[in-house]
Design a protein around this motif. Structure first.
Motif, PDB file in Angstrom:
ATOM      1  N   GLY A 194      39.244 -15.267  33.892  1.00 46.94           N
ATOM      2  CA  GLY A 194      39.102 -13.953  33.128  1.00 46.94           C
ATOM      3  C   GLY A 194      39.913 -13.738  31.938  1.00 46.94           C
ATOM      4  N   LYS A 195      40.100 -15.105  31.161  1.00 48.25           N
ATOM      5  CA  LYS A 195      41.083 -15.168  29.959  1.00 48.25           C
ATOM      6  C   LYS A 195      40.029 -15.632  28.847  1.00 48.25           C
ATOM      7  CE  LYS A 195      45.230 -16.011  32.017  1.00 48.25           C
ATOM      8  NZ  LYS A 195      46.534 -16.899  32.376  1.00 48.25           N
ATOM      9  N   SER A 196      40.330 -15.182  27.568  1.00 47.51           N
ATOM     10  CA  SER A 196      39.612 -15.691  26.401  1.00 47.51           C
ATOM     11  C   SER A 196      40.449 -16.568  25.661  1.00 47.51           C
ATOM     12  CB  SER A 196      39.092 -14.512  25.690  1.00 47.51           C
ATOM     13  OG  SER A 196      40.332 -13.944  25.249  1.00 47.51           O
ATOM     14  N   CYS A 197      39.900 -17.325  24.628  1.00 48.25           N
ATOM     15  CA  CYS A 197      40.723 -18.361  23.827  1.00 48.25           C
ATOM     16  C   CYS A 197      40.465 -18.062  22.513  1.00 48.25           C
ATOM     17  CB  CYS A 197      40.012 -19.716  24.291  1.00 48.25           C
ATOM     18  SG  CYS A 197      40.207 -20.278  25.808  1.00 48.25           S
ATOM     19  N   THR A 198      41.160 -18.538  21.713  1.00 46.32           N
ATOM     20  CA  THR A 198      41.247 -18.690  20.258  1.00 46.32           C
ATOM     21  C   THR A 198      40.430 -19.901  19.883  1.00 46.32           C
ATOM     22  OG1 THR A 198      43.260 -19.930  19.756  1.00 46.32           O
ATOM     23  CG2 THR A 198      43.686 -17.381  20.201  1.00 46.32           C
ATOM     24  N   TRP A 199      40.379 -19.797  18.458  1.00 47.11           N
ATOM     25  CA  TRP A 199      39.779 -21.262  17.955  1.00 47.11           C
ATOM     26  C   TRP A 199      40.726 -22.046  18.112  1.00 47.11           C
ATOM     27  CZ3 TRP A 199      42.231 -21.985  13.226  1.00 47.11           C
ATOM     28  CH2 TRP A 199      42.261 -20.791  12.428  1.00 47.11           C
ATOM     29  N   ARG A 200      40.533 -23.468  17.631  1.00 44.68           N
ATOM     30  CA  ARG A 200      41.655 -24.403  17.965  1.00 44.68           C
ATOM     31  C   ARG A 200      42.257 -24.465  16.592  1.00 44.68           C
ATOM     32  NH1 ARG A 200      36.879 -27.599  17.384  1.00 44.68           N
ATOM     33  NH2 ARG A 200      36.899 -29.284  15.992  1.00 44.68           N
ATOM     34  N   PHE A 201      43.402 -25.192  16.479  1.00 45.47           N
ATOM     35  CA  PHE A 201      44.377 -25.128  15.516  1.00 45.47           C
ATOM     36  C   PHE A 201      45.097 -26.522  15.455  1.00 45.47           C
ATOM     37  CE2 PHE A 201      47.768 -23.929  12.352  1.00 45.47           C
ATOM     38  CZ  PHE A 201      47.053 -22.874  11.538  1.00 45.47           C
ATOM     39  N   SER A 202      45.171 -26.989  14.403  1.00 48.20           N
ATOM     40  CA  SER A 202      45.689 -28.469  14.343  1.00 48.20           C
ATOM     41  C   SER A 202      46.847 -28.742  13.859  1.00 48.20           C
ATOM     42  CB  SER A 202      44.701 -29.580  14.014  1.00 48.20           C
ATOM     43  OG  SER A 202      43.677 -29.951  14.747  1.00 48.20           O
ATOM     44  N   PRO A 203      48.032 -29.490  14.150  1.00 47.68           N
ATOM     45  CA  PRO A 203      49.042 -29.685  13.119  1.00 47.68           C
ATOM     46  C   PRO A 203      48.735 -30.380  11.822  1.00 47.68           C
ATOM     47  CG  PRO A 203      49.381 -30.479  15.316  1.00 47.68           C
ATOM     48  CD  PRO A 203      48.085 -30.007  15.177  1.00 47.68           C
ATOM     49  N   GLY A 204      49.313 -29.797  10.964  1.00 47.13           N
ATOM     50  CA  GLY A 204      48.795 -30.038   9.541  1.00 47.13           C
ATOM     51  C   GLY A 204      47.954 -28.856   8.847  1.00 47.13           C
ATOM     52  N   TYR A 205      47.432 -28.364   9.559  1.00 44.43           N
ATOM     53  CA  TYR A 205      46.286 -27.170   9.315  1.00 44.43           C
ATOM     54  C   TYR A 205      47.102 -25.896   8.779  1.00 44.43           C
ATOM     55  CZ  TYR A 205      42.558 -23.886   8.906  1.00 44.43           C
ATOM     56  OH  TYR A 205      41.468 -22.791   8.376  1.00 44.43           O
ATOM     57  N   LYS A 218      40.224 -41.985  13.833  1.00 43.48           N
ATOM     58  CA  LYS A 218      39.220 -40.754  13.892  1.00 43.48           C
ATOM     59  C   LYS A 218      39.603 -40.153  15.312  1.00 43.48           C
ATOM     60  CE  LYS A 218      36.738 -41.220  10.653  1.00 43.48           C
ATOM     61  NZ  LYS A 218      36.837 -40.276   9.543  1.00 43.48           N
ATOM     62  N   SER A 219      40.752 -39.489  15.150  1.00 41.49           N
ATOM     63  CA  SER A 219      41.220 -38.636  16.435  1.00 41.49           C
ATOM     64  C   SER A 219      41.967 -37.232  15.834  1.00 41.49           C
ATOM     65  CB  SER A 219      42.522 -39.240  17.103  1.00 41.49           C
ATOM     66  OG  SER A 219      42.148 -40.741  17.315  1.00 41.49           O
ATOM     67  N   VAL A 220      41.952 -36.591  17.084  1.00 44.61           N
ATOM     68  CA  VAL A 220      42.292 -35.285  16.759  1.00 44.61           C
ATOM     69  C   VAL A 220      43.375 -34.492  17.719  1.00 44.61           C
ATOM     70  CG1 VAL A 220      41.757 -32.606  16.823  1.00 44.61           C
ATOM     71  CG2 VAL A 220      40.327 -34.222  15.392  1.00 44.61           C
ATOM     72  N   SER A 221      44.340 -33.682  17.253  1.00 49.85           N
ATOM     73  CA  SER A 221      45.239 -33.182  18.247  1.00 49.85           C
ATOM     74  C   SER A 221      45.216 -31.566  17.900  1.00 49.85           C
ATOM     75  CB  SER A 221      46.568 -33.847  18.410  1.00 49.85           C
ATOM     76  OG  SER A 221      47.358 -33.169  17.366  1.00 49.85           O
ATOM     77  N   ALA A 222      45.066 -30.688  19.004  1.00 53.90           N
ATOM     78  CA  ALA A 222      45.064 -29.252  18.318  1.00 53.90           C
ATOM     79  C   ALA A 222      45.634 -28.446  19.887  1.00 53.90           C
ATOM     80  CB  ALA A 222      43.607 -28.930  18.550  1.00 53.90           C
ATOM     81  N   ILE A 223      45.878 -27.366  19.319  1.00 48.74           N
ATOM     82  CA  ILE A 223      46.336 -26.090  20.158  1.00 48.74           C
ATOM     83  C   ILE A 223      45.318 -24.886  20.139  1.00 48.74           C
ATOM     84  CG2 ILE A 223      47.964 -25.098  18.483  1.00 48.74           C
ATOM     85  CD1 ILE A 223      49.620 -24.276  20.834  1.00 48.74           C
ATOM     86  N   ILE A 224      45.020 -24.394  21.312  1.00 51.77           N
ATOM     87  CA  ILE A 224      43.878 -23.450  21.508  1.00 51.77           C
ATOM     88  C   ILE A 224      44.961 -22.310  22.242  1.00 51.77           C
ATOM     89  CG2 ILE A 224      41.764 -22.457  22.461  1.00 51.77           C
ATOM     90  CD1 ILE A 224      40.594 -25.158  22.243  1.00 51.77           C
ATOM     91  N   GLY A 225      44.742 -21.238  21.946  1.00 51.44           N
ATOM     92  CA  GLY A 225      45.473 -19.882  22.512  1.00 51.44           C
ATOM     93  C   GLY A 225      44.696 -19.509  23.604  1.00 51.44           C
ATOM     94  N   VAL A 226      45.283 -19.382  24.891  1.00 52.52           N
ATOM     95  CA  VAL A 226      44.682 -18.686  25.849  1.00 52.52           C
ATOM     96  C   VAL A 226      45.087 -17.139  26.418  1.00 52.52           C
ATOM     97  CG1 VAL A 226      44.024 -19.134  28.482  1.00 52.52           C
ATOM     98  CG2 VAL A 226      43.880 -21.106  26.619  1.00 52.52           C
ATOM     99  N   GLY A 227      44.323 -16.374  26.733  1.00 52.97           N
ATOM    100  CA  GLY A 227      44.827 -15.000  26.972  1.00 52.97           C
ATOM    101  C   GLY A 227      44.637 -14.001  25.924  1.00 52.97           C
ATOM    102  N   ALA A 228      44.120 -14.403  24.559  1.00 49.78           N
ATOM    103  CA  ALA A 228      43.933 -13.622  23.522  1.00 49.78           C
ATOM    104  C   ALA A 228      43.171 -12.449  24.019  1.00 49.78           C
ATOM    105  CB  ALA A 228      43.617 -14.262  22.500  1.00 49.78           C
TER     106      ALA A 228
END
Length: 233
Positions: free
Chosen positions: A144-155, A190-200
């Motif tokens: 029952g939770k929603s998410c934000t878009w992803r956000f990477s270090p350096g952005y 060719k790699s990515v790390s990111a964070i996505i908020g959960v519960g927004a």
């Protein structure tokens, strides 16, 4: 860890051409052939993998931090993204080291081919992150939770050194073979790390695009009437 069949990875031709700074219009037969052969070569070399982990967020004084991590999440943009979230998902994704080697060989033998392979690799890692993001959203929606878009270090104003904490909490070196150099460069590249908020509550964060970007005043894309804002992922 999830492994994805490179043959089925939805690499966007539109995104590839954007990374090549193509201004529209028909492609020459030579360019069509180059794109086709490079894509086949990249798919043969790629070993797409990703991992993710759900974590709670902690407030330490005025700053946000990841539960179990040592680093803070500084900056107003990540604070705005995570406003209303009670947790997050960390994501790590890579195409594998053979793609890097493929591009380096082409840089020695045929630079035009190397440029196309590099653009295809960037579009491919974005496609892989989109697939991972959809899995994260489905898992969050099941609770029952929603998410934000992803956000990477350096952005924006999120420092690159947050990657150390991200990859450590993901156990990314063991899970998908993703590491960092002392200069914070990812290996494979060719790699990515990111964070996505959960519960927004709305599944949104600050607007994604030029208005929220720290580089907007010196952006080469904006000077040419283009933009680099990614798809929701």
């Amino acid at each position: 860890m999830r492994a994805v069949d490179a043959a089925s990875l939805p690499i966007s031709r539109e995104e590839t051409l954007r990374y090549l700074r193509h201004r529209g219009g028909p492609l020459t037969e030579e360019m069509e052939a180059l794109l086709k052969s490079c894509e086949e070569e990249l798919r043969a070399a790629a070993r797409p993998r990703y991992c993710h982990r759900f974590l709670e967020l902690e407030r330490r004084g005025e700053a946000l931090a990841l539960a179990g991590g040592s680093a803070l999440l500084p900056g107003w943009q990540i604070a705005a993204l995570l406003e209303g979230c009670d947790g997050c998902a960390l994501l790590g994704a890579t195409l594998g080291g053979e793609v890097d080697r493929l591009i380096r060989r082409a840089q020695v033998e045929q630079m035009a081919r190397a440029v196309v392979l590099d653009a295809l690799g960037t579009a491919a890692i974005e496609a892989l992150c989109d697939l991972a993001g959809e899995e994260i959203r489905r898992a969050a929606a099941a609770e029952g939770k929603s998410c934000t878009w992803r956000f990477s270090p350096g952005y924006g104003d999120l420092p690159l050194d947050c990657q150390r904490d991200f990859l450590g909490l993901l156990d990314a070196p063991r899970q998908i073979g993703l590491t960092l150099t002392p200069q914070l460069m990812m290996v494979p590249e060719k790699s990515v790390s990111a964070i996505i908020g959960v519960g927004a509550p709305s599944g949104e964060g600050p607007r994604r695009g030029c208005e929220g970007c720290a580089l907007q005043k010196n952006c080469v894309y904006r000077r040419e009437g283009l933009h680099c804002a990614e798809k929701l992922g």
